[in-house]
Design an enzyme around this catalytic site. Structure first.
Site, PDB file in Angstrom:
ATOM      1  N   ASP A  12      -4.215   4.934   6.343  1.00 62.74           N
ATOM      2  CA  ASP A  12      -4.903   6.443   6.862  1.00 62.74           C
ATOM      3  C   ASP A  12      -5.949   5.713   7.977  1.00 62.74           C
ATOM      4  O   ASP A  12      -5.407   5.562   9.094  1.00 62.74           O
ATOM      5  CB  ASP A  12      -5.546   7.223   5.721  1.00 62.74           C
ATOM      6  CG  ASP A  12      -5.957   8.590   6.398  1.00 62.74           C
ATOM      7  OD1 ASP A  12      -5.306   9.191   7.363  1.00 62.74           O
ATOM      8  OD2 ASP A  12      -6.900   9.113   5.722  1.00 62.74           O
ATOM      9  N   GLU A  32       0.759  -1.281   0.046  1.00 67.05           N
ATOM     10  CA  GLU A  32       0.067   0.129   0.062  1.00 67.05           C
ATOM     11  C   GLU A  32       0.953   1.139  -0.104  1.00 67.05           C
ATOM     12  O   GLU A  32       1.834   1.146   0.528  1.00 67.05           O
ATOM     13  CB  GLU A  32      -0.809   0.149   1.293  1.00 67.05           C
ATOM     14  CG  GLU A  32      -2.237  -0.651   1.112  1.00 67.05           C
ATOM     15  CD  GLU A  32      -3.180   0.473   0.477  1.00 67.05           C
ATOM     16  OE1 GLU A  32      -2.798   1.129  -0.422  1.00 67.05           O
ATOM     17  OE2 GLU A  32      -4.420   0.013   0.491  1.00 67.05           O
ATOM     18  N   ASP A  33       0.272   2.524  -0.361  1.00 69.52           N
ATOM     19  CA  ASP A  33       1.084   3.693  -0.465  1.00 69.52           C
ATOM     20  C   ASP A  33       0.859   4.167   0.873  1.00 69.52           C
ATOM     21  O   ASP A  33       1.834   4.882   1.617  1.00 69.52           O
ATOM     22  CB  ASP A  33       0.442   4.623  -1.539  1.00 69.52           C
ATOM     23  CG  ASP A  33      -0.979   4.799  -1.355  1.00 69.52           C
ATOM     24  OD1 ASP A  33      -1.646   4.203  -0.414  1.00 69.52           O
ATOM     25  OD2 ASP A  33      -1.636   5.674  -2.267  1.00 69.52           O
ATOM     26  N   ARG A  59       1.943  12.501  -8.892  1.00 72.20           N
ATOM     27  CA  ARG A  59       2.381  10.910  -8.434  1.00 72.20           C
ATOM     28  C   ARG A  59       3.859  10.750  -8.684  1.00 72.20           C
ATOM     29  O   ARG A  59       4.481   9.989  -7.968  1.00 72.20           O
ATOM     30  CB  ARG A  59       1.364  10.060  -9.461  1.00 72.20           C
ATOM     31  CG  ARG A  59       0.213   9.709  -8.680  1.00 72.20           C
ATOM     32  CD  ARG A  59      -0.478   8.524  -9.440  1.00 72.20           C
ATOM     33  NE  ARG A  59      -1.938   8.481  -9.379  1.00 72.20           N
ATOM     34  CZ  ARG A  59      -2.739   8.154  -8.611  1.00 72.20           C
ATOM     35  NH1 ARG A  59      -2.148   7.722  -7.237  1.00 72.20           N
ATOM     36  NH2 ARG A  59      -4.092   8.184  -8.638  1.00 72.20           N
ATOM     37  N   PHE A  70      -1.789  15.979   4.889  1.00 74.88           N
ATOM     38  CA  PHE A  70      -2.258  15.476   3.328  1.00 74.88           C
ATOM     39  C   PHE A  70      -1.119  15.517   2.784  1.00 74.88           C
ATOM     40  O   PHE A  70      -0.165  16.638   2.684  1.00 74.88           O
ATOM     41  CB  PHE A  70      -3.162  16.329   2.726  1.00 74.88           C
ATOM     42  CG  PHE A  70      -3.737  15.840   1.322  1.00 74.88           C
ATOM     43  CD1 PHE A  70      -4.488  14.585   1.101  1.00 74.88           C
ATOM     44  CD2 PHE A  70      -3.183  16.228   0.018  1.00 74.88           C
ATOM     45  CE1 PHE A  70      -4.753  14.195   0.059  1.00 74.88           C
ATOM     46  CE2 PHE A  70      -3.459  15.451  -0.918  1.00 74.88           C
ATOM     47  CZ  PHE A  70      -4.165  14.554  -1.153  1.00 74.88           C
TER      48      PHE A  70
HETATM   49  P1  IMP Z   1      -7.822   5.045   4.342  1.00 77.28           P
HETATM   50  O1  IMP Z   1      -9.059   3.776   3.526  1.00 77.28           O
HETATM   51  O2  IMP Z   1      -8.482   6.146   4.962  1.00 77.28           O
HETATM   52  O3  IMP Z   1      -6.796   4.091   4.995  1.00 77.28           O
HETATM   53  O4  IMP Z   1      -6.955   5.599   2.913  1.00 77.28           O
HETATM   54  C1  IMP Z   1      -6.445   4.797   1.989  1.00 77.28           C
HETATM   55  C2  IMP Z   1      -6.274   5.597   0.856  1.00 77.28           C
HETATM   56  O5  IMP Z   1      -6.485   6.819   0.682  1.00 77.28           O
HETATM   57  C3  IMP Z   1      -4.721   5.500   0.163  1.00 77.28           C
HETATM   58  O6  IMP Z   1      -4.632   4.230  -0.175  1.00 77.28           O
HETATM   59  C4  IMP Z   1      -4.697   6.539  -0.656  1.00 77.28           C
HETATM   60  O7  IMP Z   1      -5.027   6.156  -1.970  1.00 77.28           O
HETATM   61  C5  IMP Z   1      -5.754   7.494  -0.173  1.00 77.28           C
HETATM   62  N1  IMP Z   1      -5.051   8.617   0.767  1.00 77.28           N
HETATM   63  C6  IMP Z   1      -5.006   8.739   2.059  1.00 77.28           C
HETATM   64  N2  IMP Z   1      -4.368   9.854   2.415  1.00 77.28           N
HETATM   65  C7  IMP Z   1      -3.744  10.001   1.519  1.00 77.28           C
HETATM   66  C8  IMP Z   1      -3.018  11.371   1.437  1.00 77.28           C
HETATM   67  O8  IMP Z   1      -2.521  12.091   2.251  1.00 77.28           O
HETATM   68  N3  IMP Z   1      -2.673  11.821  -0.235  1.00 77.28           N
HETATM   69  C9  IMP Z   1      -3.207  11.086  -1.196  1.00 77.28           C
HETATM   70  N4  IMP Z   1      -3.856  10.007  -1.098  1.00 77.28           N
HETATM   71  C10 IMP Z   1      -4.375   9.646   0.317  1.00 77.28           C
END
Ligand code: IMP
Length: 190
Positions: free
Chosen positions: A97, A93-94, A159, A146
């Site tokens: 959050d 995963e990137d 990206r 962010f």
């Molecule tokens: P989660 O489901 O809230 O954990 O969010 C995960 C996904 O939201 C990540 O895989 C990203 O694609 C996107 N995301 C969350 N935070 C960021 C950020 O700070 N910048 C860009 N994409 C984000």
């Protein structure tokens, strides 16, 4: 005049950490480990990671999209080709959050009877976690900001930056290209 986005993690720091993660993963698994890239955010991290492994992985890709912005619910728009049954699997995963995306993916892949299923994430923003999620391999813990770059985007931009920067979402929602000049400069026309 908008404030310049702050670099949180430089390219050099990223490469050094990805090297170490690749060594740890190579020491943990043998040939045939399945590395799953979650598109599109893990694109750069994934390609740097797999090229540094000293074992022979099977690589595959899945893609997800939110049902609606901010809902926290996602759906699969591209599934894997490889059968996970009996295999050791690492989901790459990137950023994790809230953990909602990951919980969905772990549920989905867990039903396919892998021998093991672990997560490797470049970034962990644990302060915003809603669902506790087990993260086996983590690149960097980051503050509640962010971020863009090294695979992470805003509306498809930024990206390909070889760094991770903290960006102001209010500035970006006004103009998604607000930081383009800062990062890419003025085109030379070459
Ligand atoms: P989660 O489901 O809230 O954990 O969010 C995960 C996904 O939201 C990540 O895989 C990203 O694609 C996107 N995301 C969350 N935070 C960021 C950020 O700070 N910048 C860009 N994409 C984000």
């Amino acid at each position: 005049m908008i404030a310049a986005p702050e670099t949180l993690i430089s390219g050099e720091q990223l490469h050094r950490r990805v090297d170490r993660l690749a060594r740890t993963i190579s020491d943990t698994y043998g040939d045939g480990v399945v590395l799953v890239s979650v598109l599109k955010g893990s694109l750069l991290f994934f390609s740097d990671l797999v090229r540094r492994l000293s074992v022979a992985p099977i690589v595959d890709f899945l893609a997800i999209t939110p049902y609606e912005a901010g809902s926290g619910r996602v759906r699969l728009i591209k599934d894997l080709d490889v059968d996970l049954a009996g295999r050791d699997v690492v989901l790459v995963e990137d950023i994790v959050d809230t953990g909602l995306t990951l919980a969905y993916l772990l549920g989905e892949l867990g039903r396919r009877d892998p021998n093991s299923l672990q997560v490797c994430t470049l970034l962990d923003r644990s302060s915003r976690r809603i669902l506790p999620t087990p993260l086996r391999f983590v690149g960097f813990e980051i503050p509640d900001e962010f971020v863009i770059g090294y695979g992470l985007d805003y509306a498809g931009r930024y990206r390909n930056l070889d760094l991770v920067a903290a960006a102001d979402p209010a500035v970006l929602s006004e103009d998604p290209d607000a930081y383009v000049n800062h990062f890419y400069g003025v085109p030379t026309g070459d």
